[in-house]
Design an enzyme around this catalytic site. Structure first.
Site, short mmCIF file in Angstrom:
data_model
loop_
_atom_site.label_atom_id
_atom_site.label_comp_id
_atom_site.label_asym_id
_atom_site.label_seq_id
_atom_site.Cartn_x
_atom_site.Cartn_y
_atom_site.Cartn_z
N ARG A 90 -4.39 3.23 1.16
CA ARG A 90 -3.85 1.87 1.04
C ARG A 90 -3.87 1.12 2.37
NH1 ARG A 90 -2.55 2.15 -4.23
NH2 ARG A 90 -1.29 3.90 -4.95
N ASP A 150 4.40 0.91 -3.22
CA ASP A 150 3.03 1.22 -2.77
C ASP A 150 2.28 -0.02 -2.27
OD1 ASP A 150 3.34 3.87 -3.39
OD2 ASP A 150 2.51 3.68 -5.40
#
Ligand code: S3P
Length: 742
Positions: free
Chosen positions: A694, A622
């Site tokens: 993100r 991630d």
């Protein structure tokens, strides 16, 4: 044609109460009609309507009012419609469009059919969802419908041109017009409008008739006032509504009476859990509803629909901060806490939209969950077999983790569920969980090409344990199958091609459920139980990563991140940054609730490009978007391979990052399974986050080394994983602000 030019010659409004009066006044002011004629049998109403400038002319004669009219609005009480329509049918109204403002639609349409012997194509049924506790023509307000919904329920016979005219008229008074099926309208309104009015009238009447005198109301607190405001509405109108929408109202009333008697029983039996269950579910539904209201602009000024970040260049980062709780662990705490016997107390829970979606899913399945309140959540577990069928589809928003993990768990229930999500989640692959679950015996349907929604038919599934070798390194798939394994006959083993986050295995053990881990294989057997426990959720290393890169790339930075989870399956970002020359030290290392944590100090250091070792990919899966920013600031070339999974995250993170970096002037070449980035100087640009939290935060961090402003669009999803990001970023010195666009 300008919206100001009169397109309606004559408007006839029949019935000059609050709604008719407000419509007449609003349209008269809008300039959309040449002349407004009012019709009402009451002479006083006629006088007031003219003197307040609500209409041009008033009459008590229907034939005179509709003569030469282009649009006829029927704003009389629903039960008076039949009589007015009967009269109207005997008059020559030419091509005039007829519409109405009745609160129930089937009754009005029946009345039209009776009067005309058919549905005239020029008839458009409508209903403004607006009102006021004041009634009568004196209360007429040209702005009554502004930003309120008006529902039109066109019929098969309705002509498009008539529909367009009525829509235009409502828009001219500021309404937000929507079409709906007739039957749906009456059902929805019975539940959301008619039932609450009935309850308000009834409660006030009960209190008033039970007390000696009306003195009791002197002591009525705000709650009473708020709840009963609508009992001051027009009694005749409401009498008619209940008579006209009888069947739908009775259905709503029966549901309510049933639930109310359950609450009565809970009070009588002192069943605190049942009371808390209803109250916590209702409160969160109400909060959700308030957000919808705010977004839909019923409350006028707020209309936040998209958010941009604007980050100014320069600055360094300093201080000590704690980022919000770990998302993966927060999800699992709710799931396992719900399936446990006894109470689970969670601290540090991430109050982001993704983990809240999981929390709501379990509330919908009957679990009583208190909080979250400053990260504290109390879950009253129902045991492995205590979940109840949810009242409707479970909506998990943007959260892939919720959907994939829930799929496994729901395959083991005795009821059917539907899992749905937002537009982004609906594009993500679910075959990776649906296929192995089917091999275990689950009955699951997916949308096209294995995408959401998922229909999981628990009662038709007979799960049998299996040994599954995962084709990709995915903790979500592994966790999904282990959760299904809790309900499967025999044992369920999952073997991973590379280590992935092991929070599920650790937490199951924390709840006292045996899990064997041998090498790359984790195994569970069914037949054991989970026991409620305490969980301290560490700060999310994935959120901390943004600040680790920030401090690494901004000269003069020295930042400490407290209580960060440093589970070995998650620390790829630290390993990779160190390999690039990053200055990162860990201190205060300890274990909380089975998970290692530490304070992480990061100081600026010049970075160099590297070939990222492939074994680090699942451990930093991630964090790559922000690691790409580090690579752009490093000297030389950084190469990533073996990371094709990045293409199926909340966005295609390889392509979207490459596009953004190129806009900033960085050479970034996407490959099928990774990217090649040449470090360089970053300029400013407007970068699209593709609704990926993100990506948005990564480009915000890039600003520290950019030579001009970076504007990042569509950042609303940052709240899924990192609520408060902007404030925290500003607190350490990043020059960033948020811009809300209506
Ligand atoms: C997660 C696993 C990872 C990760 C996601 C959270 C989890 O997904 O990207 O943000 O909590 O299990 P994959 O399993 O698809 O790699």
């Amino acid at each position: 044609m300008s919206s100001k030019a009169p397109i309606i010659g004559r408007l006839a409004v029949i019935g000059l109460g609050l709604i008719g009066g407000s419509f007449a006044k609003g349209l008269r002011q809008s300039g959309l009609c040449h002349e407004v004629v009012g019709c009402d049998p009451d002479p006083a109403t006629c006088r007031v309507a003219v003197s307040l400038g609500i209409v041009d002319i008033m009459t008590d004669d229907l034939a005179e009012a509709v003569q030469g009219a282009d649009l006829i609005m029927l704003a009389v009480p629903v039960l008076a419609m039949e009589r007015v329509l009967g009269q109207l049918a005997t008059l020559d109204i030419g091509q005039a469009v007829i519409t109405d403002a009745g609160s129930t639609k089937s009754a009005v349409v029946d009345a039209v059919r009776n009067a005309f012997g058919r549905i005239p194509p020029h008839f458009v049924p409508g209903h403004p969802i607006a009102g006021s506790e004041r009634s009568g023509v004196e209360a007429a307000d040209a702005g009554l419908f502004r930003n309120h919904k008006v529902i039109l329920t066109p019929l098969e016979e309705t002509a498009e041109t008539s529909l367009a005219l009525v829509r235009r008229a409502w828009q001219a008074v500021g309404a937000d017009v929507e079409d709906m099926r007739l039957a749906d309208h009456d059902e929805v309104l019975a539940a959301t409008s008619h039932l609450p009015h009935l309850l308000a009238f009834s409660l006030v009447d009960t209190l008033a008739s039970r007390s000696e005198n009306l003195e009791i109301f002197r002591y009525a607190a705000g709650g009473f006032r708020d709840f009963t405001r609508i009992a001051a509405s027009d009694p005749v109108m409401w009498r008619d509504v209940f008579l006209a929408n009888r069947d739908a109202v009775l259905r709503s009333l029966d549901d309510f009476t049933h639930d109310l008697s359950r609450l009565r029983a809970a009070v009588e039996e002192g069943d605190a859990n049942a009371l808390l269950g209803v109250f916590t579910r209702a409160r969160s539904a109400r909060e959700h509803f308030s957000k919808i209201l705010a977004r839909r602009a019923y409350m006028e000024p707020m209309q936040t629909q998209s958010i941009n970040f604007i980050a100014n260049p320069g600055a360094s980062v300093q201080g000590r901060i704690r980022v919000p709780g770990d998302k993966s662990i927060s999800h699992r705490s709710i799931m396992l806490g719900s399936l446990a016997e006894g109470v689970t107390e969670v601290e540090g829970f991430l109050e982001g939209e993704d983990s809240l979606a999981t929390l709501q899913a379990f509330r919908d399945m009957g679990v009583v969950i208190e909080g979250p309140d400053h990260g504290r959540v109390t879950i009253n577990g129902v045991g492995l077999h205590g979940l109840q069928a949810p009242p409707g589809p479970i909506y998990v928003g943007n959260s892939g983790t919720s959907m994939r993990l829930l799929a496994g768990l729901l395959a083991g229930q005795t009821f059917t569920t539907e899992l749905t999500g937002d537009a982004s989640l609906t594009k993500r692959p679910m075959g990776r969980v649906a296929n192995p679950l089917r091999e275990m015996g689950a009955n699951i349907d997916t949308g096209e090409e294995g995408r959401p929604p998922l229909h999981i038919k628990g009662a038709e599934s007979h799960l049998k344990g299996m040994d599954y070798v995962m084709p990709m390194a995915s903790a979500q798939v592994k966790s999904c199958l282990l959760l299904a394994g809790l309900y499967a006959e025999g044992s369920t083993s999952v073997t991973e091609p590379a280590p992935t986050r092991d929070h599920t295995e650790r937490m199951l053990k924390g709840f006292g459920y045996p899990v064997q881990v041998e090498g790359a294989t984790a195994t569970v057997d069914s037949g054991h139980k989970l026991t409620g426990c305490k969980i301290d959720v560490p700060a999310d290393i994935s959120s901390a990563a943004f600040f680790m890169v920030a401090a690494s790339i901004a000269e003069g930075s020295d930042l400490t991140l407290e209580h960060v989870g440093i589970n070995p399956t998650r620390i790829g970002v630290i390993n990779i940054l160190r390999a690039m020359g990053g200055d990162i030290t860990l201190s205060n290392e300890r274990e909380v609730g089975g998970e290692p944590v530490a304070d992480v100090r990061v100081r600026y250091a010049p970075l160099k490009g590297i070939e990222i070792p492939e074994d680090q990919v699942p451990l930093a899966i991630d964090e790559f978007p922000v690691l790409f920013i580090a690579a752009a600031c490093a000297e030389g070339r950084t190469i990533l391979r073996g990371a094709e999974e990045l293409r199926v995250k909340e966005s295609d993170r390889i392509q979207v990052m490459a596009d953004g970096l190129q806009l900033l002037g960085i050479k970034a070449e996407p490959t099928s399974d990774g990217i090649i980035i040449e470090g360089g100087v970053m300029g400013g640009a407007t970068v699209d986050s593709h609704m990926d939290h993100r990506i948005a935060m990564s480009f915000a961090i890039a600003s520290l080394r950019a030579t001009a402003d970076i504007c990042i669009t569509d950042c609303i999803h940052v709240a899924t994983s990192f609520p408060g990001f902007i404030d925290l970023a500003r607190s350490v010195g990043i020059n960033i602000r948020q811009e809300d666009n209506a």
